[in-house]
Design a protein around this motif. Structure first.
Motif: not given
Length: 105
Positions: A82-84, A23-27, A33-35, A77-79
């Motif tokens: 996290q759900r995704l 969630a923080l870093a994204g994938d 995207p993450g932060a 976006a981070v939250m």
């Protein structure tokens, strides 16, 4: 166990923190995207320092430099990320996986 050891070695966190990490870093492979400016290494450090994603988001004012502001600006976006990246186990799909097995006929 072997999987737990792999996750620790590969990502630097316990398996139960993988969702927070991504969630923080994204994938990028999943277009999550993450932060901005937070990669896997930074996300691992933040989780080490603050414990979990909720605590990181609560402490953005303590995070030095522009990183805290960037995480705060990307909070929604981070939250969402996290759900995704969270695997759902509470959904009834109306079928059993055994129904999808191929048989050798």
């Amino acid at each position: 166990d072997r999987d737990t050891k792999f996750v620790r070695e590969r990502f630097g966190v316990e398996p139960e923190k993988l969702v927070d990490l991504f969630a923080l870093a994204g994938d990028s492979s999943l277009h999550i995207p993450g932060a901005p400016g937070v990669g896997l290494r930074t996300a691992t450090k933040l989780l080490d320092d603050y414990g979990d994603l909720e605590s990181v988001l609560a402490a953005v004012g303590e995070i030095p430099g522009s990183r805290g502001r960037k995480i705060q600006d990307a909070k929604e976006a981070v939250m969402l990320a996290q759900r995704l990246v969270t695997l759902r186990s509470d959904i009834n799909v109306g079928a059993n996986l055994s129904q999808f097995r191929l048989s050798a006929k």
